[in-house]
Motif scaffolding. Structure first.
Motif, PDB file in Angstrom:
ATOM      1  N   VAL A 141       0.861  -1.173   0.000  1.00 33.09           N
ATOM      2  CA  VAL A 141       0.000   0.000   0.000  1.00 33.09           C
ATOM      3  C   VAL A 141       0.904   1.232   0.000  1.00 33.09           C
ATOM      4  O   VAL A 141       1.893   1.290   0.739  1.00 33.09           O
ATOM      5  N   SER A 142       0.570   2.229  -0.813  1.00 32.05           N
ATOM      6  CA  SER A 142       1.408   3.428  -0.878  1.00 32.05           C
ATOM      7  C   SER A 142       1.259   4.246   0.405  1.00 32.05           C
ATOM      8  O   SER A 142       0.262   4.151   1.115  1.00 32.05           O
ATOM      9  N   LEU A 143       2.279   5.052   0.678  1.00 29.66           N
ATOM     10  CA  LEU A 143       2.234   5.905   1.866  1.00 29.66           C
ATOM     11  C   LEU A 143       1.127   6.945   1.755  1.00 29.66           C
ATOM     12  O   LEU A 143       0.556   7.360   2.766  1.00 29.66           O
ATOM     13  N   GLU A 144       0.811   7.339   0.523  1.00 32.01           N
ATOM     14  CA  GLU A 144      -0.269   8.302   0.302  1.00 32.01           C
ATOM     15  C   GLU A 144      -1.593   7.739   0.832  1.00 32.01           C
ATOM     16  O   GLU A 144      -2.347   8.421   1.528  1.00 32.01           O
ATOM     17  N   VAL A 145      -1.861   6.470   0.507  1.00 34.20           N
ATOM     18  CA  VAL A 145      -3.091   5.822   0.976  1.00 34.20           C
ATOM     19  C   VAL A 145      -3.065   5.714   2.497  1.00 34.20           C
ATOM     20  O   VAL A 145      -4.077   5.946   3.168  1.00 34.20           O
ATOM     21  N   GLY A 146      -1.909   5.396   3.064  1.00 33.70           N
ATOM     22  CA  GLY A 146      -1.783   5.303   4.519  1.00 33.70           C
ATOM     23  C   GLY A 146      -2.097   6.622   5.198  1.00 33.70           C
ATOM     24  O   GLY A 146      -2.784   6.669   6.227  1.00 33.70           O
ATOM     25  N   LYS A 147      -1.610   7.725   4.620  1.00 33.71           N
ATOM     26  CA  LYS A 147      -1.877   9.064   5.193  1.00 33.71           C
ATOM     27  C   LYS A 147      -3.374   9.401   5.096  1.00 33.71           C
ATOM     28  O   LYS A 147      -3.944   9.976   6.025  1.00 33.71           O
ATOM     29  N   VAL A 148      -4.003   9.027   3.976  1.00 33.34           N
ATOM     30  CA  VAL A 148      -5.435   9.294   3.804  1.00 33.34           C
ATOM     31  C   VAL A 148      -6.243   8.530   4.852  1.00 33.34           C
ATOM     32  O   VAL A 148      -7.175   9.076   5.451  1.00 33.34           O
ATOM     33  N   ILE A 149      -5.881   7.263   5.082  1.00 30.90           N
ATOM     34  CA  ILE A 149      -6.589   6.456   6.092  1.00 30.90           C
ATOM     35  C   ILE A 149      -6.423   7.104   7.459  1.00 30.90           C
ATOM     36  O   ILE A 149      -7.393   7.258   8.212  1.00 30.90           O
ATOM     37  N   GLN A 150      -5.190   7.511   7.773  1.00 32.56           N
ATOM     38  CA  GLN A 150      -4.914   8.103   9.077  1.00 32.56           C
ATOM     39  C   GLN A 150      -5.691   9.413   9.271  1.00 32.56           C
ATOM     40  O   GLN A 150      -6.319   9.625  10.313  1.00 32.56           O
ATOM     41  N   GLN A 151      -5.685  10.283   8.257  1.00 33.75           N
ATOM     42  CA  GLN A 151      -6.393  11.563   8.362  1.00 33.75           C
ATOM     43  C   GLN A 151      -7.900  11.353   8.467  1.00 33.75           C
ATOM     44  O   GLN A 151      -8.584  11.992   9.275  1.00 33.75           O
ATOM     45  N   GLY A 152      -8.438  10.457   7.644  1.00 33.98           N
ATOM     46  CA  GLY A 152      -9.878  10.187   7.679  1.00 33.98           C
ATOM     47  C   GLY A 152     -10.308   9.614   9.010  1.00 33.98           C
ATOM     48  O   GLY A 152     -11.369   9.977   9.547  1.00 33.98           O
ATOM     49  N   ARG A 153      -9.492   8.748   9.564  1.00 33.43           N
ATOM     50  CA  ARG A 153      -9.796   8.143  10.873  1.00 33.43           C
ATOM     51  C   ARG A 153      -9.760   9.213  11.965  1.00 33.43           C
ATOM     52  O   ARG A 153     -10.656   9.281  12.809  1.00 33.43           O
ATOM     53  N   GLN A 154      -8.728  10.073  11.933  1.00 32.19           N
ATOM     54  CA  GLN A 154      -8.598  11.105  12.964  1.00 32.19           C
ATOM     55  C   GLN A 154      -9.684  12.174  12.831  1.00 32.19           C
ATOM     56  O   GLN A 154     -10.133  12.721  13.847  1.00 32.19           O
ATOM     57  N   ASN A 155     -10.110  12.473  11.596  1.00 31.02           N
ATOM     58  CA  ASN A 155     -11.190  13.445  11.398  1.00 31.02           C
ATOM     59  C   ASN A 155     -12.489  12.975  12.033  1.00 31.02           C
ATOM     60  O   ASN A 155     -13.306  13.786  12.467  1.00 31.02           O
ATOM     61  N   GLN A 156     -12.700  11.668  12.052  1.00 32.03           N
ATOM     62  CA  GLN A 156     -13.913  11.119  12.665  1.00 32.03           C
ATOM     63  C   GLN A 156     -13.713  10.817  14.143  1.00 32.03           C
ATOM     64  O   GLN A 156     -14.608  10.296  14.804  1.00 32.03           O
ATOM     65  N   GLY A 157     -12.495  11.104  14.664  1.00 32.04           N
ATOM     66  CA  GLY A 157     -12.218  10.908  16.095  1.00 32.04           C
ATOM     67  C   GLY A 157     -12.096   9.450  16.488  1.00 32.04           C
ATOM     68  O   GLY A 157     -12.415   9.090  17.622  1.00 32.04           O
ATOM     69  N   MET A 158     -11.635   8.598  15.557  1.00 32.46           N
ATOM     70  CA  MET A 158     -11.485   7.172  15.849  1.00 32.46           C
ATOM     71  C   MET A 158     -10.019   6.819  16.062  1.00 32.46           C
ATOM     72  O   MET A 158      -9.140   7.415  15.451  1.00 32.46           O
ATOM     73  N   THR A 159      -9.796   5.831  16.918  1.00 26.68           N
ATOM     74  CA  THR A 159      -8.455   5.270  17.058  1.00 26.68           C
ATOM     75  C   THR A 159      -8.331   4.121  16.056  1.00 26.68           C
ATOM     76  O   THR A 159      -9.319   3.726  15.420  1.00 26.68           O
ATOM     77  N   GLN A 160      -7.122   3.588  15.941  1.00 26.11           N
ATOM     78  CA  GLN A 160      -6.934   2.435  15.050  1.00 26.11           C
ATOM     79  C   GLN A 160      -7.794   1.270  15.518  1.00 26.11           C
ATOM     80  O   GLN A 160      -8.389   0.559  14.706  1.00 26.11           O
ATOM     81  N   LYS A 161      -7.899   1.107  16.828  1.00 22.53           N
ATOM     82  CA  LYS A 161      -8.702   0.008  17.373  1.00 22.53           C
ATOM     83  C   LYS A 161     -10.183   0.207  17.056  1.00 22.53           C
ATOM     84  O   LYS A 161     -10.882  -0.749  16.705  1.00 22.53           O
ATOM     85  N   ASP A 162     -10.658   1.463  17.164  1.00 21.93           N
ATOM     86  CA  ASP A 162     -12.065   1.749  16.856  1.00 21.93           C
ATOM     87  C   ASP A 162     -12.387   1.428  15.397  1.00 21.93           C
ATOM     88  O   ASP A 162     -13.409   0.807  15.095  1.00 21.93           O
ATOM     89  N   LEU A 163     -11.496   1.871  14.508  1.00 15.07           N
ATOM     90  CA  LEU A 163     -11.701   1.605  13.079  1.00 15.07           C
ATOM     91  C   LEU A 163     -11.657   0.113  12.796  1.00 15.07           C
ATOM     92  O   LEU A 163     -12.474  -0.413  12.032  1.00 15.07           O
ATOM     93  N   ALA A 164     -10.712  -0.582  13.442  1.00 15.16           N
ATOM     94  CA  ALA A 164     -10.584  -2.029  13.236  1.00 15.16           C
ATOM     95  C   ALA A 164     -11.841  -2.763  13.677  1.00 15.16           C
ATOM     96  O   ALA A 164     -12.336  -3.652  12.972  1.00 15.16           O
ATOM     97  N   THR A 165     -12.394  -2.398  14.833  1.00 12.90           N
ATOM     98  CA  THR A 165     -13.616  -3.071  15.296  1.00 12.90           C
ATOM     99  C   THR A 165     -14.806  -2.716  14.408  1.00 12.90           C
ATOM    100  O   THR A 165     -15.687  -3.544  14.200  1.00 12.90           O
ATOM    101  N   LYS A 166     -14.814  -1.510  13.860  1.00 13.92           N
ATOM    102  CA  LYS A 166     -15.919  -1.092  12.987  1.00 13.92           C
ATOM    103  C   LYS A 166     -15.944  -1.912  11.690  1.00 13.92           C
ATOM    104  O   LYS A 166     -17.017  -2.201  11.157  1.00 13.92           O
TER     105      LYS A 166
END
Length: 148
Positions: free
Chosen positions: A73-98
């Motif tokens: 996976v490109s780093l660009e996609v990784g940054k998009v996932i991270q920003q989108g997750r943080q914009n919704q106020g989710m942690t990695q664990k929250d997103l994973a369980t969702k």
């Protein structure tokens, strides 16, 4: 008294020689002395470490210098996932369980270590509402209208 035959002896359960005993040098020599027919064969490369024989193909593979790796996976996609997750106020664990995945998978996608899986990418896209595949990476997902 009834007649008894004291000269006859019946032996029950007498075991023959085991496989290891019949293959020993002593057993073979005894059978030769008795004049029995023997069939001896030598196993090819028995007792030797011949499993790593160098062949033409091995030398050809050794000369091959190209390193093949899976696309990550490109780093660009990784940054998009991270920003989108943080914009919704989710942690990695929250997103994973969702999305019903392990938190480690989210971490791998965000750091660019994961091998892309379209099923997981689709789940993440729907969860964070951003495109991760195609030309429009990072743009909001458009509401898809169903036609009858």
């Amino acid at each position: 008294m009834a007649e008894s035959d004291w000269d006859t002896v019946t032996v029950l359960r007498k075991k023959g020689p085991t496989a290891a005993q019949s293959k020993s040098k002593q057993a073979v020599a005894a059978a030769q002395r008795r004049g029995e027919e023997l069939d001896t064969t030598k196993k090819w490369a028995a007792g030797q470490n011949k499993q790593h024989v160098i062949t033409k193909n091995t030398a050809k593979l050794d000369r091959e210098t190209e390193e093949l790796q899976h696309q990550r996976v490109s780093l660009e996609v990784g940054k998009v996932i991270q920003q989108g997750r943080q914009n919704q106020g989710m942690t990695q664990k929250d997103l994973a369980t969702k999305i019903n995945e392990k938190p480690q998978i989210i971490g791998d996608y965000e750091s660019g270590k994961a091998i892309p899986n379209n099923q997981v990418m689709g789940k993440i896209e729907r969860a964070i509402g951003l495109k991760l595949r195609g030309k429009d990476i990072g743009k909001p997902m458009e509401a898809v209208t169903k036609k009858k």
